[in-house]
Design a protein around this motif. Structure first.
Motif, PDB file in Angstrom:
ATOM      1  N   TYR A  43       0.832  -1.204   0.000  1.00  0.00           N
ATOM      2  CA  TYR A  43       0.000   0.000   0.000  1.00  0.00           C
ATOM      3  C   TYR A  43       0.865   1.251   0.000  1.00  0.00           C
ATOM      4  CZ  TYR A  43      -3.275   3.540   1.790  1.00  0.00           C
ATOM      5  OH  TYR A  43      -4.022   4.681   1.975  1.00  0.00           O
ATOM      6  N   CYS A  64      -6.895   3.880  -5.626  1.00  0.00           N
ATOM      7  CA  CYS A  64      -7.944   3.309  -4.780  1.00  0.00           C
ATOM      8  C   CYS A  64      -9.321   3.801  -5.242  1.00  0.00           C
ATOM      9  CB  CYS A  64      -7.728   3.689  -3.322  1.00  0.00           C
ATOM     10  SG  CYS A  64      -6.362   2.821  -2.532  1.00  0.00           S
ATOM     11  N   CYS A  67     -10.790   1.583  -7.770  1.00  0.00           N
ATOM     12  CA  CYS A  67     -10.633   0.145  -7.487  1.00  0.00           C
ATOM     13  C   CYS A  67     -11.996  -0.450  -7.105  1.00  0.00           C
ATOM     14  CB  CYS A  67      -9.646  -0.036  -6.330  1.00  0.00           C
ATOM     15  SG  CYS A  67      -9.498  -1.731  -5.732  1.00  0.00           S
ATOM     16  N   LEU A  69     -12.634  -2.487  -4.883  1.00  0.00           N
ATOM     17  CA  LEU A  69     -12.787  -2.695  -3.441  1.00  0.00           C
ATOM     18  C   LEU A  69     -12.969  -1.398  -2.655  1.00  0.00           C
ATOM     19  CD1 LEU A  69     -10.104  -5.489  -2.995  1.00  0.00           C
ATOM     20  CD2 LEU A  69     -12.570  -5.737  -3.227  1.00  0.00           C
ATOM     21  N   TYR A  70     -12.882  -0.269  -3.349  1.00  0.00           N
ATOM     22  CA  TYR A  70     -13.057   1.037  -2.702  1.00  0.00           C
ATOM     23  C   TYR A  70     -14.536   1.239  -2.423  1.00  0.00           C
ATOM     24  CZ  TYR A  70     -11.949   6.052  -1.993  1.00  0.00           C
ATOM     25  OH  TYR A  70     -11.741   7.321  -1.490  1.00  0.00           O
ATOM     26  N   CYS A  81     -12.032   0.288   2.594  1.00  0.00           N
ATOM     27  CA  CYS A  81     -11.617  -0.725   1.618  1.00  0.00           C
ATOM     28  C   CYS A  81     -11.877  -2.068   2.278  1.00  0.00           C
ATOM     29  CB  CYS A  81     -10.137  -0.582   1.299  1.00  0.00           C
ATOM     30  SG  CYS A  81      -9.449  -2.030   0.453  1.00  0.00           S
ATOM     31  N   LEU A  83     -10.295  -4.647   2.285  1.00  0.00           N
ATOM     32  CA  LEU A  83      -9.088  -5.303   2.795  1.00  0.00           C
ATOM     33  C   LEU A  83      -8.541  -4.696   4.080  1.00  0.00           C
ATOM     34  CD1 LEU A  83      -7.121  -5.989  -0.502  1.00  0.00           C
ATOM     35  CD2 LEU A  83      -8.760  -7.438   0.693  1.00  0.00           C
ATOM     36  N   PHE A  84      -9.068  -3.530   4.458  1.00  0.00           N
ATOM     37  CA  PHE A  84      -8.570  -2.852   5.657  1.00  0.00           C
ATOM     38  C   PHE A  84      -9.740  -2.504   6.567  1.00  0.00           C
ATOM     39  CE2 PHE A  84      -5.413  -2.011   2.359  1.00  0.00           C
ATOM     40  CZ  PHE A  84      -4.229  -2.358   2.996  1.00  0.00           C
ATOM     41  N   VAL A  89      -8.725   4.197   3.420  1.00  0.00           N
ATOM     42  CA  VAL A  89      -7.597   4.317   2.498  1.00  0.00           C
ATOM     43  C   VAL A  89      -7.774   5.637   1.745  1.00  0.00           C
ATOM     44  CG1 VAL A  89      -7.261   1.829   2.261  1.00  0.00           C
ATOM     45  CG2 VAL A  89      -8.793   3.015   0.670  1.00  0.00           C
ATOM     46  N   TRP A  94      -2.785   3.313  -3.569  1.00  0.00           N
ATOM     47  CA  TRP A  94      -2.769   2.102  -4.401  1.00  0.00           C
ATOM     48  C   TRP A  94      -2.227   0.957  -3.555  1.00  0.00           C
ATOM     49  CZ3 TRP A  94       1.011  -1.439  -5.926  1.00  0.00           C
ATOM     50  CH2 TRP A  94       0.693  -2.279  -7.001  1.00  0.00           C
ATOM     51  N   CYS A  95      -2.652  -0.267  -3.884  1.00  0.00           N
ATOM     52  CA  CYS A  95      -2.006  -1.458  -3.325  1.00  0.00           C
ATOM     53  C   CYS A  95      -2.028  -2.550  -4.384  1.00  0.00           C
ATOM     54  CB  CYS A  95      -2.654  -1.910  -2.011  1.00  0.00           C
ATOM     55  SG  CYS A  95      -4.009  -3.079  -2.203  1.00  0.00           S
ATOM     56  N   ALA A  97      -3.423  -5.256  -4.564  1.00  0.00           N
ATOM     57  CA  ALA A  97      -4.690  -5.958  -4.784  1.00  0.00           C
ATOM     58  C   ALA A  97      -5.643  -5.151  -5.662  1.00  0.00           C
ATOM     59  CB  ALA A  97      -5.361  -6.257  -3.442  1.00  0.00           C
ATOM     60  N   TRP A  98      -5.151  -4.044  -6.215  1.00  0.00           N
ATOM     61  CA  TRP A  98      -6.012  -3.183  -7.037  1.00  0.00           C
ATOM     62  C   TRP A  98      -6.718  -4.019  -8.118  1.00  0.00           C
ATOM     63  CZ3 TRP A  98      -6.639  -1.982 -12.168  1.00  0.00           C
ATOM     64  CH2 TRP A  98      -7.446  -0.880 -12.461  1.00  0.00           C
TER      65      TRP A  98
END
Ligand code: SF4
Length: 102
Positions: A43, A64, A67, A69-70, A81, A83-84, A89, A94-95, A97-98
């Protein structure tokens, strides 16, 4: 049977609960690049600072905010997100997993 008055009271309480939940999330801490799971996912709070050698699949238009997942709108400066959990985020982050938003 629910009376009209009770319905309005329920609606009001529900709206207040939603507003409180939104406020609580708005105060959720930001993910830090130094967080263990952030490090693991590569990230970067500023996507333009992504390590392009370590993450060659990164492309400058990946953020993000676009993305899949955003959880916010594309114009939000920060959002949740998947994932967090319980964190936010940055929209310009960016990470690894985008995934392109459909
Ligand atoms: Fe950002 Fe998507 Fe990575 Fe979440 S999964 S941190 S929204 S790039």
């Amino acid at each position: 049977m629910t009376s009209r008055r009770q319905f309005i009271v329920n609606l009001s309480v529900g709206s207040t609960t939603f507003a409180v939940a939104q406020t609580a999330f708005a105060q959720a801490p930001m993910v830090l690049e130094t967080d263990a799971n952030a490090k693991a996912l590569g990230y970067f709070a500023d996507a333009s600072k992504t390590d392009k050698v370590k993450y060659p699949k990164y492309a400058k238009e990946q953020l993000c905010s676009n993305c899949a997942l955003y959880q916010g709108k594309a114009t939000d400066a920060a959002a949740a997100c998947a994932l967090f959990p319980a964190k936010q985020v940055a929209g310009k982050a960016w990470c690894s997993a985008w995934a392109k938003k459909a």
